[in-house]
Design a protein around this motif. Structure first.
Motif, short mmCIF file in Angstrom:
data_model
loop_
_atom_site.label_atom_id
_atom_site.label_comp_id
_atom_site.label_asym_id
_atom_site.label_seq_id
_atom_site.Cartn_x
_atom_site.Cartn_y
_atom_site.Cartn_z
N SER A 30 34.35 22.72 46.48
CA SER A 30 35.35 21.91 47.17
C SER A 30 36.25 22.76 48.03
O SER A 30 36.87 22.28 48.97
CB SER A 30 36.18 21.12 46.16
OG SER A 30 36.85 22.00 45.27
N SER A 31 36.37 24.07 47.72
CA SER A 31 37.17 24.96 48.55
C SER A 31 36.30 25.76 49.49
O SER A 31 36.77 26.66 50.17
CB SER A 31 37.96 25.93 47.64
OG SER A 31 37.07 26.69 46.85
N GLY A 32 35.00 25.43 49.55
CA GLY A 32 34.07 26.21 50.36
C GLY A 32 34.34 26.05 51.83
O GLY A 32 35.07 25.20 52.30
N GLN A 80 36.82 39.19 45.99
CA GLN A 80 35.41 38.96 46.27
C GLN A 80 34.97 37.60 45.74
O GLN A 80 34.24 36.87 46.41
CB GLN A 80 34.56 40.06 45.63
CG GLN A 80 33.05 39.91 45.88
CD GLN A 80 32.66 40.14 47.31
OE1 GLN A 80 32.78 41.25 47.83
NE2 GLN A 80 32.20 39.08 47.98
N ALA A 81 35.44 37.26 44.53
CA ALA A 81 35.11 35.96 43.95
C ALA A 81 35.70 34.82 44.79
O ALA A 81 35.06 33.78 44.97
CB ALA A 81 35.63 35.88 42.52
N VAL A 82 36.92 35.03 45.31
CA VAL A 82 37.54 34.04 46.19
C VAL A 82 36.70 33.86 47.45
O VAL A 82 36.41 32.73 47.88
CB VAL A 82 38.98 34.47 46.55
CG1 VAL A 82 39.50 33.63 47.72
CG2 VAL A 82 39.90 34.33 45.36
N VAL A 242 45.59 30.41 53.42
CA VAL A 242 46.29 30.47 52.13
C VAL A 242 45.91 29.27 51.27
O VAL A 242 45.61 29.40 50.07
CB VAL A 242 47.81 30.52 52.32
CG1 VAL A 242 48.53 30.40 50.98
CG2 VAL A 242 48.23 31.80 53.02
N ASP A 243 45.92 28.08 51.86
CA ASP A 243 45.59 26.88 51.09
C ASP A 243 44.15 26.93 50.57
O ASP A 243 43.88 26.53 49.44
CB ASP A 243 45.79 25.63 51.96
CG ASP A 243 47.26 25.35 52.23
OD1 ASP A 243 48.11 25.85 51.48
OD2 ASP A 243 47.56 24.63 53.19
N ALA A 248 40.45 28.07 45.91
CA ALA A 248 39.43 28.90 45.28
C ALA A 248 39.95 29.49 43.97
O ALA A 248 39.24 29.54 42.96
CB ALA A 248 38.99 30.00 46.23
N LEU A 249 41.20 29.95 43.97
CA LEU A 249 41.79 30.50 42.75
C LEU A 249 41.88 29.45 41.66
O LEU A 249 41.64 29.75 40.48
CB LEU A 249 43.18 31.07 43.05
CG LEU A 249 43.24 32.39 43.81
CD1 LEU A 249 44.67 32.72 44.22
CD2 LEU A 249 42.65 33.53 42.98
N ASP A 250 42.21 28.21 42.02
CA ASP A 250 42.25 27.12 41.04
C ASP A 250 40.88 26.95 40.38
O ASP A 250 40.77 26.78 39.16
CB ASP A 250 42.67 25.81 41.71
CG ASP A 250 44.15 25.76 42.03
OD1 ASP A 250 44.91 26.58 41.46
OD2 ASP A 250 44.55 24.90 42.84
N GLU A 251 39.83 26.98 41.19
CA GLU A 251 38.48 26.82 40.66
C GLU A 251 38.10 27.99 39.76
O GLU A 251 37.49 27.82 38.70
CB GLU A 251 37.48 26.68 41.81
CG GLU A 251 37.63 25.40 42.60
CD GLU A 251 36.56 25.26 43.67
OE1 GLU A 251 35.53 25.97 43.57
OE2 GLU A 251 36.74 24.46 44.60
N LEU A 252 38.46 29.21 40.19
CA LEU A 252 38.11 30.40 39.42
C LEU A 252 38.87 30.46 38.10
O LEU A 252 38.37 30.99 37.10
CB LEU A 252 38.41 31.65 40.26
CG LEU A 252 37.52 31.84 41.49
CD1 LEU A 252 38.10 32.92 42.40
CD2 LEU A 252 36.10 32.21 41.07
#
Length: 272
Positions: A30-32, A80-82, A242-243, A248-252
């Motif tokens: 969803s953040s892709g 890198q994960a982000v 940033v958003d 991505a951080l939320d998903e990780l």
């Protein structure tokens, strides 16, 4: 060591969200981000996240000495994960700390990933992602030194600090005389040589140093009451990026990736 909210970015964010949801040959989160969406991020190179990091700041950003010599570390793995979540390539630009913000301002990088602590001065000038590390500051002294047990005891003492870091600000506020250094390694070298009385840094840095190089002959003399929060740093025109990074951080965090990376380096989840 700011979040730049620009009213018109709402339109940009809406467009980016619609583009990210469009069909593509590869599945995306969803953040892709596909190539069209990534162009809305204002990247230095379209499709590539250009990341400034020191490369000499173990365990956050350093070169593996196990034979590969590759750039690795806590911050490196998280960004890198982000980028993977955003379907972006990553290009790391290794930069000395004292020049890293100037490089960001000059448009050489998209983001700084180097344990930058959020503070008021930086928030006035830069955008920050959501924090990905939470750690108190500590005073580190020789293990036979009992003259420093609080920040008030730094008054008149000499500390070794990077002059542009928030730890330097804290040392000055505590009345210390500051000897400027390039980073943690130089600071603890001076401390172990008895050339300075103390150094201030985050607790995680000291714990990793003690784990890797111990026994070091050093100890924690005092901790800050409040924990510092570290995040990725962007210029004010990067709100859409940033958003996306925050998504991505939320998903990780939800899928356990952040905790997994954290435990690899520290043995505990230090990401929240």
């Amino acid at each position: 060591m700011s979040r730049r909210f620009i009213a018109v970015t709402a339109l940009v964010l809406t467009a980016a969200a619609l583009t990210a949801c469009s069909g593509s040959s590869a599945p995306q989160s969803s953040s892709g981000s596909d190539s069209s969406a990534s162009s809305d991020f204002g990247l230095v190179s379209d499709g590539t996240l250009t990341v400034a990091t020191e490369g000499t700041y173990r365990p956050f950003s350093f070169h593996d000495d196990g034979g590969s010599g590759e750039l690795t570390g806590f911050d490196v793995e998280i960004i890198q994960a982000v980028a993977d979540k955003l379907d972006l390539e990553v290009k790391f630009e290794e930069t000395q700390w004292d020049a890293i913000f100037a490089g960001l301002d000059a448009g050489r990088f998209d983001v700084i990933a180097n344990q930058v602590t959020i503070n008021d001065e930086r928030e006035a000038a830069y955008l920050f992602s959501a924090p990905y590390t939470v750690s108190p500051g500590v005073i580190v002294v020789a293990d036979d030194d009992d003259s420093i047990t609080s920040f008030a005891d730094l008054d008149g003492k000499t500390t070794a600090q990077s002059l542009t870091s928030n730890w330097n600000d804290l040392a000055v506020e505590s009345g210390a005389k500051v000897q400027g250094v390039e980073g943690w390694a130089q600071a603890v070298t001076l401390l172990r040589q008895g050339r300075v009385d103390a150094t201030i840094n985050d607790k995680l840095t000291f714990l990793d140093y003690e784990k890797t190089d111990g026994p070091t002959g050093l100890k924690i003399a005092a901790e800050t009451e409040d924990a510092g929060k570290q995040a990725f740093v962007f210029t004010k025109d990067k709100q859409s990026l940033v958003d996306a990074v925050d998504g991505a951080l939320d998903e990780l965090r939800a899928d356990g990736t952040l905790a997994e990376i954290s435990k690899k380096y520290f043995g505990a989840d230090v990401t929240e």
